[in-house]
Design a protein around this motif. Structure first.
Motif, PDB file in Angstrom:
ATOM      1  N   PHE A 274       0.992  -0.995  -0.161  1.00 55.83           N
ATOM      2  CA  PHE A 274      -0.205  -0.043  -0.180  1.00 55.83           C
ATOM      3  C   PHE A 274       0.533   1.315   0.351  1.00 55.83           C
ATOM      4  O   PHE A 274       0.875   1.892  -0.980  1.00 55.83           O
ATOM      5  N   TRP A 275       1.855   1.151   1.410  1.00 60.14           N
ATOM      6  CA  TRP A 275       3.040   2.369   0.880  1.00 60.14           C
ATOM      7  C   TRP A 275       3.633   2.073   0.351  1.00 60.14           C
ATOM      8  O   TRP A 275       5.257   2.113   1.229  1.00 60.14           O
ATOM      9  N   ALA A 276       4.567   1.460  -0.884  1.00 57.85           N
ATOM     10  CA  ALA A 276       4.986   0.835  -1.642  1.00 57.85           C
ATOM     11  C   ALA A 276       6.159   2.256  -1.802  1.00 57.85           C
ATOM     12  O   ALA A 276       6.419   3.228  -2.241  1.00 57.85           O
ATOM     13  N   GLY A 277       7.694   1.699  -0.786  1.00 56.05           N
ATOM     14  CA  GLY A 277       8.920   2.135  -1.647  1.00 56.05           C
ATOM     15  C   GLY A 277       9.044   3.315  -0.093  1.00 56.05           C
ATOM     16  O   GLY A 277       9.734   4.207  -0.341  1.00 56.05           O
ATOM     17  N   GLU A 278       8.257   3.294   0.933  1.00 58.18           N
ATOM     18  CA  GLU A 278       7.922   4.291   2.454  1.00 58.18           C
ATOM     19  C   GLU A 278       7.653   3.608   3.198  1.00 58.18           C
ATOM     20  O   GLU A 278       7.589   2.374   3.591  1.00 58.18           O
ATOM     21  N   ARG A 279       8.628   4.270   3.870  1.00 58.70           N
ATOM     22  CA  ARG A 279       8.858   3.405   5.886  1.00 58.70           C
ATOM     23  C   ARG A 279       7.717   4.364   6.662  1.00 58.70           C
ATOM     24  O   ARG A 279       7.669   5.509   6.285  1.00 58.70           O
ATOM     25  N   SER A 280       7.264   3.300   7.024  1.00 62.52           N
ATOM     26  CA  SER A 280       6.207   4.294   7.610  1.00 62.52           C
ATOM     27  C   SER A 280       6.686   4.534   9.244  1.00 62.52           C
ATOM     28  O   SER A 280       7.943   4.947   9.596  1.00 62.52           O
ATOM     29  N   ALA A 281       5.350   5.644  10.075  1.00 61.45           N
ATOM     30  CA  ALA A 281       6.430   5.896  10.587  1.00 61.45           C
ATOM     31  C   ALA A 281       6.318   5.796  12.008  1.00 61.45           C
ATOM     32  O   ALA A 281       7.597   6.023  12.259  1.00 61.45           O
ATOM     33  N   SER A 282       5.608   3.878  12.255  1.00 65.69           N
ATOM     34  CA  SER A 282       6.596   3.254  12.810  1.00 65.69           C
ATOM     35  C   SER A 282       8.147   2.636  13.286  1.00 65.69           C
ATOM     36  O   SER A 282       9.297   3.178  13.815  1.00 65.69           O
ATOM     37  N   ALA A 283       8.256   2.749  11.512  1.00 60.43           N
ATOM     38  CA  ALA A 283       9.629   2.292  11.335  1.00 60.43           C
ATOM     39  C   ALA A 283      10.707   3.465  11.377  1.00 60.43           C
ATOM     40  O   ALA A 283      11.694   2.968  11.723  1.00 60.43           O
ATOM     41  N   ARG A 284      10.292   4.150  11.174  1.00 59.65           N
ATOM     42  CA  ARG A 284      11.241   5.325  10.951  1.00 59.65           C
ATOM     43  C   ARG A 284      11.118   5.562  12.675  1.00 59.65           C
ATOM     44  O   ARG A 284      12.180   6.693  13.133  1.00 59.65           O
ATOM     45  N   LEU A 285      10.271   6.018  13.994  1.00 60.48           N
ATOM     46  CA  LEU A 285      10.549   6.650  15.031  1.00 60.48           C
ATOM     47  C   LEU A 285      11.581   4.889  15.921  1.00 60.48           C
ATOM     48  O   LEU A 285      12.004   4.972  16.231  1.00 60.48           O
ATOM     49  N   LEU A 286      11.175   3.598  15.445  1.00 61.35           N
ATOM     50  CA  LEU A 286      11.757   2.507  15.869  1.00 61.35           C
ATOM     51  C   LEU A 286      13.438   2.949  15.723  1.00 61.35           C
ATOM     52  O   LEU A 286      14.776   2.627  16.112  1.00 61.35           O
ATOM     53  N   ALA A 287      13.669   3.665  14.072  1.00 60.42           N
ATOM     54  CA  ALA A 287      15.305   3.602  13.671  1.00 60.42           C
ATOM     55  C   ALA A 287      15.211   4.697  14.401  1.00 60.42           C
ATOM     56  O   ALA A 287      16.867   5.162  15.122  1.00 60.42           O
ATOM     57  N   LEU A 288      14.959   5.324  15.639  1.00 63.86           N
ATOM     58  CA  LEU A 288      15.773   6.381  16.511  1.00 63.86           C
ATOM     59  C   LEU A 288      16.219   5.796  17.901  1.00 63.86           C
ATOM     60  O   LEU A 288      17.242   6.380  18.266  1.00 63.86           O
ATOM     61  N   LEU A 289      15.975   4.619  17.928  1.00 67.04           N
ATOM     62  CA  LEU A 289      16.506   3.562  19.688  1.00 67.04           C
ATOM     63  C   LEU A 289      17.875   3.699  19.045  1.00 67.04           C
ATOM     64  O   LEU A 289      18.841   3.927  18.089  1.00 67.04           O
ATOM     65  N   PRO A 290      18.278   3.611  20.032  1.00 65.15           N
ATOM     66  CA  PRO A 290      19.678   3.379  19.946  1.00 65.15           C
ATOM     67  C   PRO A 290      20.394   2.448  19.786  1.00 65.15           C
ATOM     68  O   PRO A 290      19.278   1.250  19.802  1.00 65.15           O
ATOM     69  N   SER A 291      21.477   2.050  19.189  1.00 66.46           N
ATOM     70  CA  SER A 291      21.823   0.687  18.685  1.00 66.46           C
ATOM     71  C   SER A 291      22.024  -0.178  20.338  1.00 66.46           C
ATOM     72  O   SER A 291      22.204  -0.246  20.853  1.00 66.46           O
ATOM     73  N   GLY A 292      21.311  -1.323  19.573  1.00 62.38           N
ATOM     74  CA  GLY A 292      21.571  -2.381  20.602  1.00 62.38           C
ATOM     75  C   GLY A 292      20.259  -2.622  21.884  1.00 62.38           C
ATOM     76  O   GLY A 292      20.204  -3.110  22.488  1.00 62.38           O
ATOM     77  N   VAL A 293      19.255  -1.796  21.101  1.00 63.37           N
ATOM     78  CA  VAL A 293      18.135  -1.524  21.936  1.00 63.37           C
ATOM     79  C   VAL A 293      17.357  -1.352  20.599  1.00 63.37           C
ATOM     80  O   VAL A 293      16.696  -0.769  19.101  1.00 63.37           O
ATOM     81  N   GLY A 294      15.675  -2.848  21.237  1.00 63.76           N
ATOM     82  CA  GLY A 294      14.569  -2.905  19.949  1.00 63.76           C
ATOM     83  C   GLY A 294      13.621  -3.348  20.590  1.00 63.76           C
ATOM     84  O   GLY A 294      13.299  -3.391  21.986  1.00 63.76           O
ATOM     85  N   LEU A 295      12.484  -4.301  20.152  1.00 59.79           N
ATOM     86  CA  LEU A 295      11.415  -4.078  20.862  1.00 59.79           C
ATOM     87  C   LEU A 295      10.804  -5.320  20.007  1.00 59.79           C
ATOM     88  O   LEU A 295      11.496  -6.037  18.366  1.00 59.79           O
TER      89      LEU A 295
END
Length: 175
Positions: free
Chosen positions: A1-22
């Motif tokens: 549906f949003w081909a080629g674009e990252r979702s808002a959630s993916a952009r927010l997750l990218a802000l997490l520091p290295s070694g931290v995730g969900l």
């Protein structure tokens, strides 16, 4: 549906520091914040975790409502959205009726009701608590109808705009 674009959630997750995730823990039924010495992949679960599914990079931890992704609103979906809007809008406004009564008293008799708190106290003392729900029926009915139409209109126009704009609509998404 949003081909080629990252979702808002993916952009927010990218802000997490290295070694931290969900990661999603199916036993607990929720996402867990994971901190490790090495980078945590959001698309594969660490080997130390079992029965855990990785985050879906499209839906993310916030998740997306399937209705939002559905372009064609069928009768059943339209009915569900309308019922949700009608119930939500009417119940919220029913709960706010006492505030509306106080507001009306303050507006119509500013000398007798100089501020909302004294107006509330005077109404309770002189007229009783039942006064706060005078006129609740038209408020409930009006917002029941309005809520049903407003929710349907919102979903209809959202789908139309997303269809016409296409992938550029991701920048218009409210996080």
């Amino acid at each position: 549906f949003w081909a080629g674009e990252r979702s808002a959630s993916a952009r927010l997750l990218a802000l997490l520091p290295s070694g931290v995730g969900l990661i999603f823990d199916s036993k607990k039924g929720r996402y867990l914040l994971v901190n490790s010495e090495k980078d945590v992949s959001l698309t594969t679960a660490p080997s130390s975790y079992t029965n855990i599914k990785p985050i879906d990079p499209v839906f993310g931890p916030r998740g997306r409502n399937p209705i939002e992704r559905q372009k064609n609103l069928n009768f059943y979906t339209t009915l569900r959205i309308s019922a949700a809007g009608a119930i939500c809008a009417s119940c919220v406004h029913l709960a706010l009726t006492p505030i509306d009564v106080v507001k009306t008293k303050v507006q119509t008799d500013p000398k007798g009701y100089p501020n909302p708190i004294s107006a509330f106290q005077r109404v309770v003392k002189e007229e009783g608590l039942a006064t706060f729900f005078n006129g609740w029926q038209p408020t409930f009915l009006g917002f029941f109808v309005w809520g049903g139409f407003a929710y349907i209109a919102t979903e209809f126009f959202r789908s139309q705009i997303a269809e016409r704009i296409g992938t550029a609509a991701t920048s218009l998404e409210v996080p």
